[in-house]
Design a protein around this motif. Structure first.
Motif, PDB file in Angstrom:
ATOM      1  N   MET A   1       0.853  -1.178   0.000  1.00  0.00           N
ATOM      2  CA  MET A   1       0.000   0.000   0.000  1.00  0.00           C
ATOM      3  C   MET A   1       0.896   1.238   0.000  1.00  0.00           C
ATOM      4  O   MET A   1       1.861   1.329   0.752  1.00  0.00           O
ATOM      5  N   VAL A   2       0.600   2.184  -0.840  1.00  0.00           N
ATOM      6  CA  VAL A   2       1.357   3.438  -0.905  1.00  0.00           C
ATOM      7  C   VAL A   2       0.381   4.595  -0.808  1.00  0.00           C
ATOM      8  O   VAL A   2      -0.838   4.415  -0.919  1.00  0.00           O
ATOM      9  N   LYS A   3       0.952   5.785  -0.615  1.00  0.00           N
ATOM     10  CA  LYS A   3       0.114   6.970  -0.454  1.00  0.00           C
ATOM     11  C   LYS A   3       0.320   7.897  -1.647  1.00  0.00           C
ATOM     12  O   LYS A   3       1.445   8.198  -2.046  1.00  0.00           O
ATOM     13  N   HIS A   4      -0.803   8.334  -2.200  1.00  0.00           N
ATOM     14  CA  HIS A   4      -0.772   9.282  -3.307  1.00  0.00           C
ATOM     15  C   HIS A   4      -0.455  10.671  -2.766  1.00  0.00           C
ATOM     16  O   HIS A   4      -0.632  10.931  -1.576  1.00  0.00           O
ATOM     17  N   LYS A   5       0.023  11.544  -3.646  1.00  0.00           N
ATOM     18  CA  LYS A   5       0.345  12.894  -3.195  1.00  0.00           C
ATOM     19  C   LYS A   5      -0.882  13.636  -2.675  1.00  0.00           C
ATOM     20  O   LYS A   5      -0.785  14.569  -1.880  1.00  0.00           O
ATOM     21  N   SER A   6      -2.084  13.170  -3.131  1.00  0.00           N
ATOM     22  CA  SER A   6      -3.321  13.775  -2.622  1.00  0.00           C
ATOM     23  C   SER A   6      -3.666  13.298  -1.224  1.00  0.00           C
ATOM     24  O   SER A   6      -4.548  13.840  -0.567  1.00  0.00           O
ATOM     25  N   GLY A   7      -2.986  12.231  -0.762  1.00  0.00           N
ATOM     26  CA  GLY A   7      -3.207  11.744   0.592  1.00  0.00           C
ATOM     27  C   GLY A   7      -3.881  10.389   0.689  1.00  0.00           C
ATOM     28  O   GLY A   7      -3.808   9.735   1.734  1.00  0.00           O
ATOM     29  N   HIS A   8      -4.566   9.901  -0.366  1.00  0.00           N
ATOM     30  CA  HIS A   8      -5.272   8.612  -0.267  1.00  0.00           C
ATOM     31  C   HIS A   8      -4.306   7.470  -0.566  1.00  0.00           C
ATOM     32  O   HIS A   8      -3.367   7.617  -1.354  1.00  0.00           O
ATOM     33  N   GLU A   9      -4.563   6.336   0.106  1.00  0.00           N
ATOM     34  CA  GLU A   9      -3.717   5.162  -0.084  1.00  0.00           C
ATOM     35  C   GLU A   9      -4.288   4.275  -1.183  1.00  0.00           C
ATOM     36  O   GLU A   9      -5.499   4.215  -1.373  1.00  0.00           O
ATOM     37  N   PHE A  10      -3.412   3.570  -1.870  1.00  0.00           N
ATOM     38  CA  PHE A  10      -3.880   2.656  -2.912  1.00  0.00           C
ATOM     39  C   PHE A  10      -2.874   1.519  -3.042  1.00  0.00           C
ATOM     40  O   PHE A  10      -1.682   1.685  -2.743  1.00  0.00           O
ATOM     41  N   PRO A  11      -3.330   0.335  -3.502  1.00  0.00           N
ATOM     42  CA  PRO A  11      -2.450  -0.830  -3.607  1.00  0.00           C
ATOM     43  C   PRO A  11      -1.611  -0.781  -4.897  1.00  0.00           C
ATOM     44  O   PRO A  11      -2.099  -0.315  -5.938  1.00  0.00           O
ATOM     45  N   ILE A  12      -0.392  -1.268  -4.791  1.00  0.00           N
ATOM     46  CA  ILE A  12       0.469  -1.334  -5.970  1.00  0.00           C
ATOM     47  C   ILE A  12       1.106  -2.704  -6.062  1.00  0.00           C
ATOM     48  O   ILE A  12       1.160  -3.456  -5.085  1.00  0.00           O
ATOM     49  N   TRP A  13       1.591  -3.009  -7.264  1.00  0.00           N
ATOM     50  CA  TRP A  13       2.392  -4.210  -7.494  1.00  0.00           C
ATOM     51  C   TRP A  13       3.799  -3.734  -7.832  1.00  0.00           C
ATOM     52  O   TRP A  13       4.008  -3.003  -8.796  1.00  0.00           O
ATOM     53  N   LEU A  14       4.767  -4.117  -6.987  1.00  0.00           N
ATOM     54  CA  LEU A  14       6.150  -3.642  -7.154  1.00  0.00           C
ATOM     55  C   LEU A  14       7.036  -4.776  -7.622  1.00  0.00           C
ATOM     56  O   LEU A  14       7.085  -5.830  -7.009  1.00  0.00           O
ATOM     57  N   ASN A  15       7.697  -4.557  -8.726  1.00  0.00           N
ATOM     58  CA  ASN A  15       8.635  -5.541  -9.255  1.00  0.00           C
ATOM     59  C   ASN A  15      10.006  -4.866  -9.390  1.00  0.00           C
ATOM     60  O   ASN A  15      10.126  -3.822 -10.031  1.00  0.00           O
ATOM     61  N   THR A  16      11.013  -5.450  -8.734  1.00  0.00           N
ATOM     62  CA  THR A  16      12.350  -4.830  -8.762  1.00  0.00           C
ATOM     63  C   THR A  16      13.386  -5.831  -9.264  1.00  0.00           C
ATOM     64  O   THR A  16      13.215  -7.036  -9.132  1.00  0.00           O
ATOM     65  N   SER A  17      14.463  -5.283  -9.803  1.00  0.00           N
ATOM     66  CA  SER A  17      15.594  -6.115 -10.240  1.00  0.00           C
ATOM     67  C   SER A  17      16.894  -5.358  -9.989  1.00  0.00           C
ATOM     68  O   SER A  17      16.938  -4.121 -10.051  1.00  0.00           O
ATOM     69  N   MET A  18      17.931  -6.100  -9.703  1.00  0.00           N
ATOM     70  CA  MET A  18      19.253  -5.531  -9.391  1.00  0.00           C
ATOM     71  C   MET A  18      20.031  -5.267 -10.697  1.00  0.00           C
ATOM     72  O   MET A  18      20.035  -6.093 -11.595  1.00  0.00           O
ATOM     73  N   VAL A  19      20.691  -4.118 -10.738  1.00  0.00           N
ATOM     74  CA  VAL A  19      21.576  -3.784 -11.852  1.00  0.00           C
ATOM     75  C   VAL A  19      23.027  -3.904 -11.362  1.00  0.00           C
ATOM     76  O   VAL A  19      23.396  -3.325 -10.341  1.00  0.00           O
ATOM     77  N   LYS A  20      23.802  -4.718 -12.077  1.00  0.00           N
ATOM     78  CA  LYS A  20      25.184  -4.946 -11.650  1.00  0.00           C
ATOM     79  C   LYS A  20      26.170  -4.449 -12.732  1.00  0.00           C
ATOM     80  O   LYS A  20      25.826  -4.351 -13.916  1.00  0.00           O
ATOM     81  N   ASP A  21      27.389  -4.170 -12.251  1.00  0.00           N
ATOM     82  CA  ASP A  21      28.410  -3.746 -13.211  1.00  0.00           C
ATOM     83  C   ASP A  21      29.126  -4.960 -13.791  1.00  0.00           C
ATOM     84  O   ASP A  21      28.725  -6.103 -13.541  1.00  0.00           O
ATOM     85  N   ARG A  22      30.207  -4.692 -14.561  1.00  0.00           N
ATOM     86  CA  ARG A  22      30.931  -5.785 -15.199  1.00  0.00           C
ATOM     87  C   ARG A  22      31.578  -6.738 -14.214  1.00  0.00           C
ATOM     88  O   ARG A  22      31.847  -7.893 -14.533  1.00  0.00           O
ATOM     89  N   GLU A  23      31.836  -6.223 -13.041  1.00  0.00           N
ATOM     90  CA  GLU A  23      32.446  -7.066 -12.009  1.00  0.00           C
ATOM     91  C   GLU A  23      31.399  -7.735 -11.125  1.00  0.00           C
ATOM     92  O   GLU A  23      31.708  -8.248 -10.052  1.00  0.00           O
ATOM     93  N   ASP A  24      30.154  -7.666 -11.597  1.00  0.00           N
ATOM     94  CA  ASP A  24      29.042  -8.309 -10.891  1.00  0.00           C
ATOM     95  C   ASP A  24      28.765  -7.684  -9.526  1.00  0.00           C
ATOM     96  O   ASP A  24      28.280  -8.336  -8.606  1.00  0.00           O
ATOM     97  N   LYS A  25      29.051  -6.380  -9.445  1.00  0.00           N
ATOM     98  CA  LYS A  25      28.740  -5.667  -8.209  1.00  0.00           C
ATOM     99  C   LYS A  25      27.459  -4.862  -8.410  1.00  0.00           C
ATOM    100  O   LYS A  25      27.285  -4.215  -9.443  1.00  0.00           O
ATOM    101  N   PRO A  26      26.592  -4.922  -7.413  1.00  0.00           N
ATOM    102  CA  PRO A  26      25.338  -4.156  -7.532  1.00  0.00           C
ATOM    103  C   PRO A  26      25.606  -2.664  -7.542  1.00  0.00           C
ATOM    104  O   PRO A  26      26.344  -2.149  -6.701  1.00  0.00           O
ATOM    105  N   ILE A  27      24.987  -2.003  -8.518  1.00  0.00           N
ATOM    106  CA  ILE A  27      25.188  -0.548  -8.608  1.00  0.00           C
ATOM    107  C   ILE A  27      23.849   0.210  -8.574  1.00  0.00           C
ATOM    108  O   ILE A  27      23.832   1.411  -8.338  1.00  0.00           O
TER     109      ILE A  27
END
Length: 351
Positions: A1-27
């Motif tokens: 659940m997140v809050k809109h700038k107007s103040g009301h809350e609403f449900p979201i679906w969050l999908n994240t992924s890690m970005v790594k450099d050539r040395e396989d370090k997260p950046i």
């Protein structure tokens, strides 16, 4: 659940992924956010609809079944592809195929009314004991169901004999229809079963009573005919002898006339009873359009000689036409009323 700038809350679906450099370090992290408000509303409505359906299904007073007949539909389609065209002949000549198809049906669910009807303690007990429920007659009806499926029909109804888990025989009315969206595979079929055992018992009792009533009416008519013949003969004989008595003994005429009056009255009553006794044995009483004034005029014309002999005059005070819808026996009613009036008046006058 997140809050809109107007103040009301609403449900979201969050999908994240890690970005790594050539040395396989997260950046960095990359995220995608989707607004789930409409989806949640749809899921809620769907859940409420499903709960409502389940409640209606489970608490219905009628036995309801949910079945999957997709394997049966697939099997019939395969038979058609192999060249079977006349499915009635095929299933009638291969009864084992009917039994085979019956075992392909998957019972998904049944409601509480079904458990009560078939005297089962639980759904598990009922589903495990399906072979005990259906009788030899059931295969004949199931053959008709298979023919309905082969013809692409999505509805079917018929009557069958089944057994409860305790062995009692029930006569049932069964009806099923394929759920919308499942017409191609028959994967969802709704079945309703109504116990008509008592109704059929009452119908059979009514039929037996009707047959007895018909027999009784035939016996009654026979009795009436015998009574009419056997009673009218001695009355006619007695009437003939009164004529002889008049010739042989004029001084007995007043007594003889009294006898004649009573004999005529008895004859009229027997004729009238014979006519009216047959009304309730007819399938229907015919009604025709007639003018009541003309009916009464006709009766008066017939009875005028009798009235004149009694020193009476009959007048019809009805001047205008009186159209009615009645049975022709109404003429006998008026004739009986008027003739009785004449006869009884003569008797009173004579006494």
């Amino acid at each position: 659940m997140v809050k809109h700038k107007s103040g009301h809350e609403f449900p979201i679906w969050l999908n994240t992924s890690m970005v790594k450099d050539r040395e396989d370090k997260p950046i960095a992290m990359i995220g995608i956010i989707r607004d789930m408000t409409e989806r949640r509303q749809f899921e809620k409505a769907l859940k409420e609809s499903e709960e409502q359906y389940r409640s209606l299904f489970e608490d219905s007073p009628i036995s309801l079944w949910e079945e999957d007949s997709s394997l049966v539909k697939k099997y019939i389609d395969n038979l058609r592809n192999k060249g079977v065209e006349d499915f009635r002949t095929f299933f009638e000549s291969h009864p084992e195929e009917v039994e085979r198809c019956s075992k392909m049906v998957k019972v998904v669910d049944v409601n509480k009314a079904t458990l009560s009807m078939f005297r089962a303690g639980s759904k598990e007990e009922l589903l495990k004991g399906l072979s005990k429920i259906f009788s030899e007659h059931s295969y004949d009806m199931y053959r008709e169901e298979l023919l309905a499926i082969s013809e692409g029909r999505t509805e079917f109804e018929g009557e069958d004999f089944v057994r409860t888990m305790t062995g009692d025989v029930l006569q049932i009315y069964i009806k099923w229809s394929v759920a919308p969206g499942h017409e191609e595979k028959y994967s969802r079929r709704h079945v309703s079963i109504v116990d008509i055992t008592e109704r059929k018992r009452i119908e059979e009792a009514i039929r037996k009573y009707s047959r007895k009533l018909e027999d009784s009416n035939r016996m009654k008519e026979l009795f009436i005919d015998i009574m009419h013949h056997d009673i009218m003969n001695p009355l006619a004989t007695a009437s003939g002898f009164t004529e002889l008595l008049k010739v042989d003994g004029p001084y007995n005429i007043p007594y003889i006339e009294t006898i004649e009056k009573n004999l005529l009255k008895a004859i009229d009553l027997i004729d009238l009873a014979t006519k009216f006794s047959r009304i309730d044995s007819l399938e229907r009483i015919d009604f025709t359009n007639m003018d009541l004034k003309e009916v009464i005029d006709g009766v008066i014309d017939n009875l005028n000689p009798m009235a004149a002999k009694a020193g009476m005059k009959i007048e019809n005070m009805i001047k205008d036409s009186m159209p009615v819808k009645a049975n022709k026996i109404i003429e006998e009613v008026f004739a009986n009323l008027i003739s009785n009036a004449i006869k009884y008046a003569r008797m009173v006058k004579g006494l």
